[in-house]
Enzyme design. Structure first.
Site, PDB file in Angstrom:
ATOM      1  CE  LYS A   1      -4.170  -1.837   2.278  1.00 49.96           C
ATOM      2  NZ  LYS A   1      -5.161  -1.556   3.324  1.00 49.96           N
TER       3      LYS A   1
ATOM      4  CG  ASP B   1      -8.248   0.881   3.933  1.00 50.14           C
ATOM      5  OD1 ASP B   1      -9.016   0.017   3.453  1.00 50.14           O
ATOM      6  OD2 ASP B   1      -7.011   0.779   3.879  1.00 50.14           O
TER       7      ASP B   1
END
Ligand code: ATR
Length: 276
Positions: free
Chosen positions: A71, A108
């Site tokens: 990420k 997220d």
């Protein structure tokens, strides 16, 4: 569903990738919406990440999700990134432009708050977050954008919490791990973002006595679905929100961008994704 030559293709890059639930969850939506498309697991070692990403952007892929350990590298590899990705310092969703531009976002924080909203009424107030990893960053961003008046951030390694606090602003104060039980006084929401309580990990040792029973309690651990923390909180009357929904909701923006349909998180989907 059979694929045509015009099928829309996306996937998830991770290393390892074999435990990822994302192919299952996107597959459920693709099937339900009868979309001519596919979402596939992509096992990509860290040293090959950026070359594979560029290759995919030139292969007709619509885009990809990015998971552990890529990420942060994804954040550095994108041509453009959205505001949440900048604040979190990580990208989990990538959309390729028509000329192969690589646009990264982080869904997220969206996933976290949408999951809370599905089961509880968070109207803001004092928030307590355990942990200071990537998940804690996303949770703090979501809470700050949705009415948290202050966040008490508690992590075993205090320096990591201090770094996160200094990057995300003055509403976050750092508490010592040993004082975690006392920090729960007057909290409107408590979120565990550590790996404690996950299958194979040590339990989370936390005394809830000072936590108001009106507080929402959430755990981003979802194996098991009902962690010890959630079971204890439920037993004393707190509204609890398990971690599976965050995974499901964070997937929605990517699916919509790649496949053109806004998907829903339903009980059927939860059951399907939980099946071994
Ligand atoms: P993620 O990116 O998913 O948030 P991570 O960066 O590995 O994952 O973070 C894991 C979190 O669990 C960290 O906050 C970690 O605390 P440290 O920063 O001190 O490592 C926390 N954690 C893991 N094991 C722990 C333990 N035994 N006791 C307390 N905290 C623990």
């Amino acid at each position: 569903m059979m694929l045509s030559g015009a099928a829309k293709i996306a996937g998830v890059m991770g290393w390892p990738i074999d435990h990822s639930r994302s192919p299952c969850l996107h597959g459920f939506w693709l099937n339900n919406h009868r979309i001519d498309g596919a979402y596939i697991p992509l096992a990509v070692a860290p040293e090959h990440f950026s070359s594979v990403l560029i290759g995919l952007s030139r292969s007709g892929f619509r885009g990809v999700n990015v998971t552990v350990p890529h990420k942060e590298q994804a954040y550095r590899s994108c041509d453009t990134v959205d505001e949440d990705a900048k604040r979190i310092g990580a990208v989990n969703t990538i959309v390729f432009g028509e000329e192969g531009q690589i646009h990264g976002s982080n869904t997220d924080a969206f996933g976290f708050i949408e999951n809370i909203r599905q089961y509880a009424d968070f109207i803001g107030g004092k928030s307590v977050v355990l942990g200071a990893g990537g998940a804690a960053r996303a949770v703090c961003v979501a809470l700050l954008d949705n009415g948290a008046t202050e966040i008490q951030l508690i992590n075993r390694t205090i320096e990591r919490a201090q770094k996160l606090a200094s990057e995300l602003g003055s509403k976050i104060s750092v508490c010592n791990w040993k004082t975690r039980h006392d920090a729960l006084l007057d909290a409107a929401i408590l979120v565990n973002t550590t790996s404690l309580g996950m299958v194979g990990q040590p339990p989370l040792d936390l005394t809830l006595d000072l936590l108001p029973t009106s507080a929402i309690v959430s755990d981003i651990v979802y194996v098991p679905l009902e962690t010890n923390l959630l079971a204890k909180a439920r037993a004393r009357g707190n509204n609890v929100v398990d971690g599976l929904g965050m995974l499901l909701h964070q997937a929605r923006p990517g699916f919509e961008a790649w496949f053109g349909v806004r998907p829903e998180v339903t009980d059927d989907l939860r059951e399907f994704v939980l099946k071994p």
